[in-house]
Design an enzyme around this catalytic site. Structure first.
Site, PDB file in Angstrom:
ATOM      1  N   GLN A 100       2.434 -12.311   1.033  1.00  0.00           N
ATOM      2  CA  GLN A 100       1.077 -12.591   0.565  1.00  0.00           C
ATOM      3  C   GLN A 100       0.734 -11.738  -0.653  1.00  0.00           C
ATOM      4  O   GLN A 100      -0.351 -11.875  -1.213  1.00  0.00           O
ATOM      5  CB  GLN A 100       0.086 -12.317   1.695  1.00  0.00           C
ATOM      6  CG  GLN A 100       0.322 -13.163   2.934  1.00  0.00           C
ATOM      7  CD  GLN A 100      -0.482 -12.677   4.120  1.00  0.00           C
ATOM      8  OE1 GLN A 100      -1.684 -12.959   4.229  1.00  0.00           O
ATOM      9  NE2 GLN A 100       0.146 -11.946   5.025  1.00  0.00           N
ATOM     10  N   HIS A 160       0.650 -16.343  -2.572  1.00  0.00           N
ATOM     11  CA  HIS A 160      -0.564 -16.203  -3.385  1.00  0.00           C
ATOM     12  C   HIS A 160      -0.268 -15.994  -4.866  1.00  0.00           C
ATOM     13  O   HIS A 160      -1.138 -15.582  -5.621  1.00  0.00           O
ATOM     14  CB  HIS A 160      -1.427 -15.064  -2.834  1.00  0.00           C
ATOM     15  CG  HIS A 160      -1.908 -15.321  -1.443  1.00  0.00           C
ATOM     16  ND1 HIS A 160      -2.146 -14.317  -0.521  1.00  0.00           N
ATOM     17  CD2 HIS A 160      -2.181 -16.482  -0.792  1.00  0.00           C
ATOM     18  CE1 HIS A 160      -2.550 -14.856   0.623  1.00  0.00           C
ATOM     19  NE2 HIS A 160      -2.567 -16.161   0.481  1.00  0.00           N
ATOM     20  N   ASN A 162       3.210  -3.065  12.156  1.00  0.00           N
ATOM     21  CA  ASN A 162       1.927  -2.947  11.475  1.00  0.00           C
ATOM     22  C   ASN A 162       1.139  -1.811  12.104  1.00  0.00           C
ATOM     23  O   ASN A 162       1.178  -1.617  13.320  1.00  0.00           O
ATOM     24  CB  ASN A 162       1.137  -4.253  11.581  1.00  0.00           C
ATOM     25  CG  ASN A 162       0.019  -4.325  10.559  1.00  0.00           C
ATOM     26  OD1 ASN A 162       0.255  -4.202   9.355  1.00  0.00           O
ATOM     27  ND2 ASN A 162      -1.206  -4.529  11.017  1.00  0.00           N
ATOM     28  N   THR A 219       0.829  -1.204   0.000  1.00  0.00           N
ATOM     29  CA  THR A 219       0.000   0.000   0.000  1.00  0.00           C
ATOM     30  C   THR A 219       0.865   1.256   0.000  1.00  0.00           C
ATOM     31  O   THR A 219       0.467   2.287  -0.545  1.00  0.00           O
ATOM     32  CB  THR A 219      -0.950   0.038   1.213  1.00  0.00           C
ATOM     33  OG1 THR A 219      -0.197  -0.126   2.418  1.00  0.00           O
ATOM     34  CG2 THR A 219      -2.001  -1.049   1.121  1.00  0.00           C
ATOM     35  N   PHE A 277      -7.195  -4.937   0.309  1.00  0.00           N
ATOM     36  CA  PHE A 277      -8.563  -5.441   0.178  1.00  0.00           C
ATOM     37  C   PHE A 277      -9.485  -4.999   1.294  1.00  0.00           C
ATOM     38  O   PHE A 277     -10.692  -5.026   1.146  1.00  0.00           O
ATOM     39  CB  PHE A 277      -8.530  -6.975   0.146  1.00  0.00           C
ATOM     40  CG  PHE A 277      -8.274  -7.525  -1.225  1.00  0.00           C
ATOM     41  CD1 PHE A 277      -9.203  -8.339  -1.833  1.00  0.00           C
ATOM     42  CD2 PHE A 277      -7.108  -7.233  -1.903  1.00  0.00           C
ATOM     43  CE1 PHE A 277      -8.976  -8.853  -3.097  1.00  0.00           C
ATOM     44  CE2 PHE A 277      -6.871  -7.743  -3.162  1.00  0.00           C
ATOM     45  CZ  PHE A 277      -7.810  -8.558  -3.766  1.00  0.00           C
ATOM     46  N   ILE A 296       1.061 -10.083  -4.537  1.00  0.00           N
ATOM     47  CA  ILE A 296       1.170 -10.704  -5.860  1.00  0.00           C
ATOM     48  C   ILE A 296       1.754  -9.746  -6.897  1.00  0.00           C
ATOM     49  O   ILE A 296       1.647  -9.982  -8.089  1.00  0.00           O
ATOM     50  CB  ILE A 296      -0.212 -11.211  -6.338  1.00  0.00           C
ATOM     51  CG1 ILE A 296      -1.238 -10.068  -6.406  1.00  0.00           C
ATOM     52  CG2 ILE A 296      -0.712 -12.327  -5.435  1.00  0.00           C
ATOM     53  CD1 ILE A 296      -2.601 -10.480  -6.969  1.00  0.00           C
ATOM     54  N   ASP A 297       2.399  -8.672  -6.433  1.00  0.00           N
ATOM     55  CA  ASP A 297       2.821  -7.598  -7.338  1.00  0.00           C
ATOM     56  C   ASP A 297       4.258  -7.686  -7.821  1.00  0.00           C
ATOM     57  O   ASP A 297       4.669  -6.926  -8.697  1.00  0.00           O
ATOM     58  CB  ASP A 297       2.611  -6.239  -6.666  1.00  0.00           C
ATOM     59  CG  ASP A 297       3.154  -6.205  -5.233  1.00  0.00           C
ATOM     60  OD1 ASP A 297       4.338  -6.541  -5.032  1.00  0.00           O
ATOM     61  OD2 ASP A 297       2.381  -5.863  -4.315  1.00  0.00           O
ATOM     62  N   CYS A 331      -1.899 -25.896 -22.595  1.00  0.00           N
ATOM     63  CA  CYS A 331      -0.557 -26.375 -22.951  1.00  0.00           C
ATOM     64  C   CYS A 331       0.525 -25.916 -21.977  1.00  0.00           C
ATOM     65  O   CYS A 331       1.666 -26.363 -22.057  1.00  0.00           O
ATOM     66  CB  CYS A 331      -0.190 -25.960 -24.376  1.00  0.00           C
ATOM     67  SG  CYS A 331       0.171 -24.182 -24.577  1.00  0.00           S
TER      68      CYS A 331
END
Length: 244
Positions: free
Chosen positions: A105, A123, A217, A30, A37, A107-108, A134
């Site tokens: 976690q 992920h 965090n 972020t 999310f 996916i970037d 294929c």
């Protein structure tokens, strides 16, 4: 302790460690401008025809693939995003032999873009895509450049699917096993930018047997009570302040 004192304490932990593992989530990305999310501005709070968690499911992908890709291209691909200070600090810690793995976690692909070599992507990654028939590999620009159509294999015509773990899909066993082993072997575990609300990924931290647990965090997590150091600040600010 104020933020300066907490960063100094983190510095001392890092300096005294030889096998650090970093476990991170959406909060790491972020700060590079990628929406998460569950925050106020996250994807779960934006208007769409279906709930995002429904669109990003295996059954929705199979039953409504055109709508899946319309959402996926619009909301899941943030190709302009760049690594931030946290990504670069972690890459530097690996380079100097302190950090043995990043477990993410996200996916970037931003950890690799910053220079990290050992990255367990729980992920998957939007940067990898495969033909479901294929197995031919396609980069992310194949997904972008085939819009608004469903991306298909130029070799066999099969549907090309992102190498990301959708709802109703299991995590890759090899990635899961490798991440678990790294955590179990670590002397220091730094948890950063994650609420620890996503399972089974979050359960991996239960395998940590080291003696230095750090949680960075902005909001509370289930690991806070067990942490030797708790820092409720942005991950980029904290990691970027380290002297590596």
């Amino acid at each position: 302790m104020d933020i300066t004192e907490k960063v100094q304490k983190l510095q001392e932990i890092v300096d005294s460690s030889s096998n650090i593992v970093f476990f991170g989530g959406a909060g790491v990305s972020t700060e590079s401008g990628i929406p998460d999310f569950r925050s106020q501005d996250g994807l779960y709070n934006q208007q769409w025809a279906y709930p995002p968690e429904q669109i990003l499911s295996r059954s929705f992908f199979k039953g409504n693939i055109s709508e899946f890709y319309r959402f996926y291209r619009a909301k899941m691909l943030c190709l302009e995003a760049k690594p931030n200070a946290a990504h670069y600090a972690l890459a530097k810690l690996e380079e100097v032999g302190k950090l043995t793995a990043v477990i993410t976690q996200n996916i970037d692909g931003l950890h690799q873009a910053a220079g990290s070599k050992v990255v367990y992507e729980l992920h998957g990654s939007v940067l990898r895509n495969y033909c479901m028939d294929c197995g031919r590999f396609y980069d992310v620009y194949h997904i972008v450049n085939t819009a608004p159509n469903v991306p298909r294999c130029t070799h066999c015509g099969g549907i090309v699917k992102p190498d990301v773990v959708l709802y109703e899909e299991g995590l890759d066993e090899n990635v899961l096993t490798g991440a678990l082993q790294k955590i179990a072997q670590a002397d220091t575990l730094i948890i950063g930018g994650t609420s620890l609300n996503v399972y089974p990924a979050a359960s991996l931290i239960n395998y940590f047997r080291g003696n230095k647990l750090v949680v960075i965090n902005k909001s509370a997590t289930s690991a806070d009570a067990h942490a030797q150091l708790l820092i409720n600040e942005g991950i980029a600010q904290v990691m970027g302040a380290l002297n590596i």
